[in-house]
Design an enzyme around this catalytic site. Structure first.
Site, PDB file in Angstrom:
ATOM      1  N   HIS A   8     -81.810 -15.937  13.066  1.00 11.29           N
ATOM      2  CA  HIS A   8     -80.527 -16.648  13.136  1.00 11.29           C
ATOM      3  C   HIS A   8     -80.167 -17.268  11.791  1.00 11.29           C
ATOM      4  CE1 HIS A   8     -76.974 -18.027  15.265  1.00 11.29           C
ATOM      5  NE2 HIS A   8     -77.004 -19.014  14.386  1.00 11.29           N
ATOM      6  N   GLY A   9     -79.111 -16.765  11.213  1.00  8.99           N
ATOM      7  CA  GLY A   9     -78.564 -17.349   9.980  1.00  8.99           C
ATOM      8  C   GLY A   9     -79.235 -16.888   8.700  1.00  8.99           C
ATOM      9  N   GLU A  43     -80.622  -8.751  23.645  1.00 11.55           N
ATOM     10  CA  GLU A  43     -80.586 -10.209  23.792  1.00 11.55           C
ATOM     11  C   GLU A  43     -79.737 -10.530  25.016  1.00 11.55           C
ATOM     12  OE1 GLU A  43     -79.269 -11.912  20.131  1.00 11.55           O
ATOM     13  OE2 GLU A  43     -81.315 -12.128  19.438  1.00 11.55           O
ATOM     14  N   ARG A  54     -73.364 -10.650  25.630  1.00 10.03           N
ATOM     15  CA  ARG A  54     -73.024 -11.984  26.126  1.00 10.03           C
ATOM     16  C   ARG A  54     -72.263 -11.902  27.448  1.00 10.03           C
ATOM     17  NH1 ARG A  54     -72.688 -16.709  23.138  1.00 10.03           N
ATOM     18  NH2 ARG A  54     -73.764 -16.657  21.095  1.00 10.03           N
ATOM     19  N   GLY A 112     -78.437 -10.365  11.441  1.00  9.06           N
ATOM     20  CA  GLY A 112     -77.225  -9.620  11.762  1.00  9.06           C
ATOM     21  C   GLY A 112     -75.989 -10.053  11.019  1.00  9.06           C
ATOM     22  N   HIS A 113     -75.493 -11.237  11.366  1.00 12.03           N
ATOM     23  CA  HIS A 113     -74.175 -11.652  10.878  1.00 12.03           C
ATOM     24  C   HIS A 113     -74.036 -11.487   9.368  1.00 12.03           C
ATOM     25  CE1 HIS A 113     -71.085 -14.731   9.759  1.00 12.03           C
ATOM     26  NE2 HIS A 113     -70.435 -14.083  10.697  1.00 12.03           N
ATOM     27  N   THR A 169     -71.525 -19.418  18.218  1.00 11.85           N
ATOM     28  CA  THR A 169     -72.740 -18.603  18.086  1.00 11.85           C
ATOM     29  C   THR A 169     -73.881 -19.395  18.709  1.00 11.85           C
ATOM     30  OG1 THR A 169     -74.154 -17.349  16.568  1.00 11.85           O
ATOM     31  CG2 THR A 169     -73.376 -19.496  15.802  1.00 11.85           C
ATOM     32  N   THR A 170     -75.055 -18.787  18.748  1.00 13.76           N
ATOM     33  CA  THR A 170     -76.196 -19.486  19.334  1.00 13.76           C
ATOM     34  C   THR A 170     -76.455 -20.781  18.580  1.00 13.76           C
ATOM     35  OG1 THR A 170     -77.129 -17.383  19.996  1.00 13.76           O
ATOM     36  CG2 THR A 170     -78.638 -19.243  19.905  1.00 13.76           C
ATOM     37  N   ASN A 195     -79.231  -6.875  13.806  1.00 11.28           N
ATOM     38  CA  ASN A 195     -78.356  -7.240  14.918  1.00 11.28           C
ATOM     39  C   ASN A 195     -76.947  -6.742  14.620  1.00 11.28           C
ATOM     40  OD1 ASN A 195     -76.393  -8.779  16.435  1.00 11.28           O
ATOM     41  ND2 ASN A 195     -78.062 -10.138  17.082  1.00 11.28           N
ATOM     42  N   ARG A 252     -67.827 -10.935  24.310  1.00  8.38           N
ATOM     43  CA  ARG A 252     -66.928 -11.141  23.170  1.00  8.38           C
ATOM     44  C   ARG A 252     -67.140 -10.101  22.077  1.00  8.38           C
ATOM     45  NH1 ARG A 252     -69.230 -16.881  21.026  1.00  8.38           N
ATOM     46  NH2 ARG A 252     -69.087 -17.301  23.260  1.00  8.38           N
ATOM     47  N   HIS A 253     -68.339  -9.491  22.019  1.00 13.41           N
ATOM     48  CA  HIS A 253     -68.545  -8.439  21.028  1.00 13.41           C
ATOM     49  C   HIS A 253     -69.213  -7.210  21.668  1.00 13.41           C
ATOM     50  CE1 HIS A 253     -72.315 -10.650  20.817  1.00 13.41           C
ATOM     51  NE2 HIS A 253     -71.844 -11.586  20.003  1.00 13.41           N
ATOM     52  N   GLU A 264     -89.324 -15.717  19.636  1.00 19.68           N
ATOM     53  CA  GLU A 264     -88.525 -15.622  18.407  1.00 19.68           C
ATOM     54  C   GLU A 264     -88.117 -17.030  18.039  1.00 19.68           C
ATOM     55  OE1 GLU A 264     -85.556 -12.580  18.020  1.00 19.68           O
ATOM     56  OE2 GLU A 264     -84.377 -13.791  16.615  1.00 19.68           O
ATOM     57  N   ARG A 315     -59.193  -5.394  17.573  1.00 20.29           N
ATOM     58  CA  ARG A 315     -57.986  -4.609  17.882  1.00 20.29           C
ATOM     59  C   ARG A 315     -58.143  -3.743  19.124  1.00 20.29           C
ATOM     60  NH1 ARG A 315     -54.730  -2.155  12.942  1.00 20.29           N
ATOM     61  NH2 ARG A 315     -53.924  -4.102  12.065  1.00 20.29           N
ATOM     62  N   ASP A 325     -74.177  -7.081  16.538  1.00 16.64           N
ATOM     63  CA  ASP A 325     -73.107  -7.755  17.305  1.00 16.64           C
ATOM     64  C   ASP A 325     -71.762  -7.744  16.584  1.00 16.64           C
ATOM     65  OD1 ASP A 325     -75.086 -10.568  18.614  1.00 16.64           O
ATOM     66  OD2 ASP A 325     -75.050  -8.429  19.129  1.00 16.64           O
ATOM     67  N   HIS A 326     -71.800  -8.055  15.283  1.00 14.66           N
ATOM     68  CA  HIS A 326     -70.518  -8.335  14.637  1.00 14.66           C
ATOM     69  C   HIS A 326     -69.810  -7.113  14.092  1.00 14.66           C
ATOM     70  CE1 HIS A 326     -70.897 -12.390  15.792  1.00 14.66           C
ATOM     71  NE2 HIS A 326     -72.134 -12.402  15.338  1.00 14.66           N
ATOM     72  N   HIS A 361     -76.699  -8.330  21.421  1.00 14.03           N
ATOM     73  CA  HIS A 361     -76.596  -9.460  22.343  1.00 14.03           C
ATOM     74  C   HIS A 361     -75.425  -9.202  23.296  1.00 14.03           C
ATOM     75  CE1 HIS A 361     -76.186 -14.138  22.690  1.00 14.03           C
ATOM     76  NE2 HIS A 361     -76.387 -13.570  23.853  1.00 14.03           N
TER      77      HIS A 361
HETATM   78  C1  LIG Z   1     -79.947 -15.565  19.277  1.00 13.09           C
HETATM   79  C2  LIG Z   1     -79.263 -15.394  17.979  1.00 13.09           C
HETATM   80  O1  LIG Z   1     -79.400 -16.181  17.081  1.00 13.09           O
HETATM   81  C3  LIG Z   1     -78.406 -14.216  17.759  1.00 13.09           C
HETATM   82  O2  LIG Z   1     -79.143 -13.089  17.941  1.00 13.09           O
HETATM   83  C4  LIG Z   1     -77.216 -14.221  18.684  1.00 13.09           C
HETATM   84  O3  LIG Z   1     -76.802 -12.906  18.941  1.00 13.09           O
HETATM   85  C5  LIG Z   1     -76.111 -15.011  18.002  1.00 13.09           C
HETATM   86  O4  LIG Z   1     -74.954 -14.888  18.775  1.00 13.09           O
HETATM   87  P1  LIG Z   1     -73.717 -14.101  18.135  1.00 13.09           P
HETATM   88  O5  LIG Z   1     -74.225 -12.770  17.670  1.00 13.09           O
HETATM   89  O6  LIG Z   1     -72.739 -14.029  19.280  1.00 13.09           O
HETATM   90  O7  LIG Z   1     -73.252 -14.933  16.968  1.00 13.09           O
HETATM   91  N1  LIG Z   2     -81.880 -13.469  17.010  1.00 12.78           N
HETATM   92  C1  LIG Z   2     -81.240 -13.548  15.719  1.00 12.78           C
HETATM   93  C2  LIG Z   2     -80.395 -12.343  15.502  1.00 12.78           C
HETATM   94  O1  LIG Z   2     -80.526 -11.346  16.200  1.00 12.78           O
HETATM   95  C3  LIG Z   2     -79.405 -12.323  14.407  1.00 12.78           C
HETATM   96  O2  LIG Z   2     -78.886 -13.594  14.150  1.00 12.78           O
HETATM   97  P1  LIG Z   2     -77.801 -13.660  12.953  1.00 12.78           P
HETATM   98  O3  LIG Z   2     -78.453 -13.076  11.725  1.00 12.78           O
HETATM   99  O4  LIG Z   2     -76.624 -12.840  13.395  1.00 12.78           O
HETATM  100  O5  LIG Z   2     -77.501 -15.134  12.798  1.00 12.78           O
END
Ligand SMILES: CC(=O)[C@@H](O)[C@H](O)COP(=O)(O)O
Ligand SMILES: NCC(=O)COP(=O)(O)O
Length: 242
Positions: free
Chosen positions: A193-194, A73, A48, A215-216, A103-104, A10, A52-53, A154, A21, A12-13, A46
Site C-alpha cells: 500500500h502506497g 483482494e 470491491r 499498484g497505484h 482507498t484502503t 495490483n 468502482r474499478h 500482508e 468512460r 486496480d487502477h 481488488h
Molecule cells: C489493500 C490495499 O492497500 C490495496 O491493495 C487496495 O486495493 C487499495 O484499494 P484501491 O485499489 O481501491 O485504492
Molecule cells: N495490497 C496493496 C496493493 O495491492 C497495492 O496497493 P497500492 O500500491 O495500490 O497502494
C-alpha cells in the site's frame, strides 16, 4: 540469507481509467499479461463491493487467462467468499473495506473479528486458496493471524509511506518487528500500500518479507514510461535492496 522477494502488481487502477468512460479499454487483463512479461511474479486485483474499478468479469478473465498467480483482494463478506470459491484464485487477501473510503485506510481488525473471519479463512483454505490477512504491523494482529491459522499476512505500509523523517523511521522499525514476529510464528509475510520507487527500498530490505504488492504508483508511472519499464524498474529496486 534473505528469501526471494516477489512483486505482485495490483492492476486496480487500470480499471479506474477504463471505467472513467465505460469503455473496454484500457483492459486490466492486458495490463496483467504485460506486467507478467516484464517480470511481475503475481497479479493482485481488488474486487470491491462497489465495483468502482475491478469488475466480476475482470476477475473471471484473470482467473482464466493469467500466466502467473492471481491474488484476489476481497472484503470479508459472504458475497466475496462465494466469488473466491467460484474462481479459486491462487490466493485471497482479506482486506477491510468502507464504501466511503477513497482507498484502503488501514489493516483488518483480525483480533476483533476472529469469530467472523475464522470460518471464512477455513473455507478458503479448504478450497486450496492461500489466505492472507491485510493487517497493521501490530503484534496483537499478528497473534490474531496465528490464532486464525492464516498462512500469510500482508503488512499495511500506508502509514510508513505517508510519514517522513524520524516518524517514518519508527514506522519502518514497527513493520520490521512485525515481519520478524510473524515469520517466527511460521507465517509468510507480505507488505503493500502506497509503495513507490522512492520509498520501496527500506521495505524491500526487510529480510522476512516474501512479497510486495504495488499498484497505484506503478499504473501512474506507466502513463509516462510504459508498464513494462516501470515494472522492470520496481523489480530491480527490490532486487538491489536484497
Ligand atoms: C489493500 C490495499 O492497500 C490495496 O491493495 C487496495 O486495493 C487499495 O484499494 P484501491 O485499489 O481501491 O485504492
Ligand atoms: N495490497 C496493496 C496493493 O495491492 C497495492 O496497493 P497500492 O500500491 O495500490 O497502494
Amino acid at each position: 540469507m534473505s528469501l526471494p522477494l516477489r512483486l505482485g502488481v495490483n492492476i486496480d487502477h487500470v480499471a479506474t481509467v477504463r471505467n472513467a468512460r465505460g469503455s473496454g479499454y484500457p483492459d486490466p487483463v492486458r495490463a496483467a499479461l504485460l506486467a507478467a512479461e516484464a517480470g511481475a511474479d503475481g497479479i493482485t486485483a481488488h474486487l470491491r463491493e462497489d465495483r468502482r474499478h475491478i469488475t466480476d468479469n475482470d476477475i473471471a478473465r484473470l482467473a482464466e487467462g493469467l500466466t502467473i498467480p492471481l491474488n484476489l483482494e476481497m472484503a470479508a463478506t459472504e458475497e466475496m467468499l462465494g466469488i473466491a470459491l467460484r474462481h479459486r484464485p491462487h490466493a485471497a487477501c482479506i482486506v477491510p473495506e468502507r464504501r466511503e473510503e477513497r482507498t484502503t485506510e488501514g489493516g483488518l481488525d483480525a483480533a476483533g473479528q476472529h469469530n467472523h473471519l475464522a470460518p471464512m479463512v477455513s473455507e478458503l483454505a479448504a478450497a486450496n486458496i492461500r489466505v492472507s490477512l491485510f493487517i497493521e504491523p501490530d503484534p496483537r494482529q499478528i497473534e490474531a493471524a496465528v490464532r486464525l491459522k492464516a498462512p500469510v499476512v500482508e503488512l499495511h505500509t500506508g502509514r510508513y509511506c505517508e510519514l517522513e523523517g524520524e516518524a517514518q523511521a519508527a514506522e519502518l522499525r514497527r513493520i520490521a518487528d512485525a515481519a520478524a514476529l510473524a515469520a517466527k510464528n511460521g507465517i509468510e509475510v507480505h507488505a503493500g500500500h502506497g509503495l513507490t520507487f522512492d520509498n520501496v527500498v527500506p521495505i524491500a530490505a526487510i529480510p522476512q518479507l516474501r512479497e510486495l504488492n504495488i499498484g497505484h504508483f506503478l499504473i501512474g508511472e506507466a502513463i509516462f514510461d510504459g508498464l513494462g519499464p516501470v515494472v522492470r524498474r520496481m523489480r530491480s529496486l527490490m532486487d538491489e535492496a536484497r
